[in-house]
Design an enzyme around this catalytic site. Structure first.
Site, PDB file in Angstrom:
ATOM      1  CD  GLN A  15      65.417 114.756 133.893  1.00  0.00           C
ATOM      2  OE1 GLN A  15      65.226 113.778 133.297  1.00  0.00           O
ATOM      3  NE2 GLN A  15      66.386 114.641 134.735  1.00  0.00           N
ATOM      4  CD  GLU A  34      46.625 113.360 109.366  1.00  0.00           C
ATOM      5  OE1 GLU A  34      46.931 113.436 108.327  1.00  0.00           O
ATOM      6  OE2 GLU A  34      45.585 112.631 109.905  1.00  0.00           O
ATOM      7  NE  ARG A  50      60.043 115.412 145.612  1.00  0.00           N
ATOM      8  CZ  ARG A  50      60.080 114.205 146.144  1.00  0.00           C
ATOM      9  NH1 ARG A  50      59.075 113.984 147.073  1.00  0.00           N
ATOM     10  NH2 ARG A  50      61.109 113.499 146.071  1.00  0.00           N
ATOM     11  CB  ILE A  63      43.049 102.050 109.357  1.00  0.00           C
ATOM     12  CG1 ILE A  63      43.482 101.771 108.254  1.00  0.00           C
ATOM     13  CG2 ILE A  63      41.679 102.848 109.502  1.00  0.00           C
ATOM     14  CD1 ILE A  63      43.993 102.948 107.390  1.00  0.00           C
ATOM     15  N   GLY A  91      61.135 113.661 138.342  1.00  0.00           N
ATOM     16  CA  GLY A  91      62.013 112.814 139.035  1.00  0.00           C
ATOM     17  C   GLY A  91      61.809 111.448 138.619  1.00  0.00           C
ATOM     18  N   GLY A  92      62.091 110.663 139.405  1.00  0.00           N
ATOM     19  CA  GLY A  92      61.935 109.087 139.308  1.00  0.00           C
ATOM     20  C   GLY A  92      60.245 108.778 139.241  1.00  0.00           C
ATOM     21  N   GLY A 113      53.308 103.901 102.859  1.00  0.00           N
ATOM     22  CA  GLY A 113      52.985 104.845 103.932  1.00  0.00           C
ATOM     23  C   GLY A 113      53.281 106.474 103.447  1.00  0.00           C
ATOM     24  CD  GLU A 167      47.033 100.278  99.627  1.00  0.00           C
ATOM     25  OE1 GLU A 167      45.843 100.680  98.996  1.00  0.00           O
ATOM     26  OE2 GLU A 167      48.004  99.738  99.298  1.00  0.00           O
TER      27      GLU A 167
END
Length: 387
Positions: A340, A367, A272, A162, A343-344, A136, A132
């Protein structure tokens, strides 16, 4: 979606066939639209309908009432596969199973015969209403009222956070029927179309945008006493009995997300190239991937160990808390490391690893937060806290 690098140990040929079916559905029907669906905040109701018609929404429950009669050791690995394809679906199945737990384990034979077949395999989708706005982690302080009125109960109050709020076909609701504290709470099975039941606008979340999380309001909702589950005042006991199993579901979902992130990272590192070599050739990258894989295997082993205790009828509360803690922390670490690796590019929505990282965070909260899990574990080790 790369081929998952998972070698599973399953107890039966039936379980192996089941996992093969789940993996096929996940790859063909769920994963291809996952990124687009999450970006559009689209709830994948067709996926749940398909899973229900395939017998996958009631796996850990009795076959007599439409369930799959599968051990938790198998059911959790199904959740992992679904979560790897799309967490909204994997977590949604876990929440649905949680919402069926009260009736399946505490309902009368007549209640189970009347309601469970539709809940487990009839296309219905459930939600679990415990938290509620003001309660919690301290769930025993909930305020939603259940007042007896003849052969009915009238429910008034608001539930919060919910999953499936506003789209569920039924709600398992914990409400206060007596005095303060844990002993004044009773469980009810409330139809999703009950008069006076409504849902607020879904929360705007960091991730899992395809899964509606909303407050659910009960404005004088009338529920027949025939839909009361268990004895009056037994609701909190029912809720706690469900949460241990639910924590294992979250643990399995976390490992699914982490595995998906690792699979993407390994595939990308092989493709890559930098400085004339695949980045997977560099020791720093290889060690990073090795650590990610090790955390995933450790988490999977822990949640399966807890599941086997449950299947054997032995206490598993401590191990469930440990699994939830370890697996969700591992998912956060692994998905961060996967970003990571990219990368970008990992920071863009062009690749799914940024979504996995955002989704992993919620698993450390739902939970029971991971701080609550540490409290549970410590109580098993050292006893209750001194007052």
């Amino acid at each position: 979606m790369p081929e998952p690098g998972v070698e599973r140990q399953l107890p039966t040929d039936e379980a192996r066939d089941l996992l093969a079916l789940v993996r096929d559905i996940a790859r063909r029907e769920i994963a291809p639209s996952a990124s687009e669906g999450e970006a559009a905040s689209r709830f994948p109701r067709p996926a749940f309908t398909l899973l229900s018609s395939s017998g996958l929404l009631g796996l850990p429950y009795e076959a007599e009432f439409g369930g799959g009669n599968q051990p938790y050791e198998v059911y959790l690995q199904v959740l992992e596969e679904l979560a790897a394809a799309r967490l909204t679906v994997g977590l949604g199945v876990s929440v649905h199973s949680l919402s069926c737990h009260a009736l399946a384990n505490f309902g009368t034979k007549q209640q189970r015969a009347e309601h469970l077949p539709a809940m487990l395999g009839g296309g219905l989708l459930g939600a679990y209403c415990l938290s509620e706005p003001s309660s919690g982690s301290d769930a025993a302080s909930l305020r939603t009222k259940a007042v007896r009125d003849g052969d009915s109960w009238v429910l008034t109050g608001t539930k919060a956070w919910i999953t499936h709020g506003g789209v569920a076909d039924f709600y398992t609701v914990l409400a206060r029927s007596g005095g303060e504290g844990a002993h004044g709470i009773t469980a009810f099975l409330v139809p999703g179309d009950a008069e006076g039941l409504s849902a607020a606008v879904p929360e705007k979340k960091m991730g899992m945008n395809g899964s509606p999380t909303a407050q659910v309001h009960f404005d004088g909702v009338r529920v027949s006493d025939a839909r009361r589950v268990g004895d009056e005042g037994q609701g909190f006991q029912i809720a706690l009995s469900a949460l241990d199993s639910g924590r294992l579901g979250i643990a399995a979902c976390a490992i699914g997300v982490a595995q998906a992130a690792l699979d993407e990272a390994v595939a990308y590192a092989k493709e890559r190239s930098q400085f004339g070599r695949p980045v997977a050739d560099f020791q720093g990258m290889r060690f990073l991937l090795a650590d990610m894989a090790t955390q995933i295997e450790a988490g999977r082993a822990l949640y399966l160990s807890a599941a086997r205790l449950r299947d054997a009828g032995r206490p598993f509360s401590k191990q469930a808390a440990m699994a939830k803690l370890l697996c969700t922390d591992a998912a956060m670490k692994v998905t961060t490391d996967a970003v990571q690796v990219f990368g970008g590019y990992g920071y863009t929505a062009d690749f799914p690893v940024e979504r996995y990282m955002r989704e992993a965070k919620v698993l450390q909260i739902v939970e029971g937060t991971n701080q609550i899990q540490r409290m549970v574990i410590a109580r098993h080790l050292a006893g209750p806290e001194s007052r």
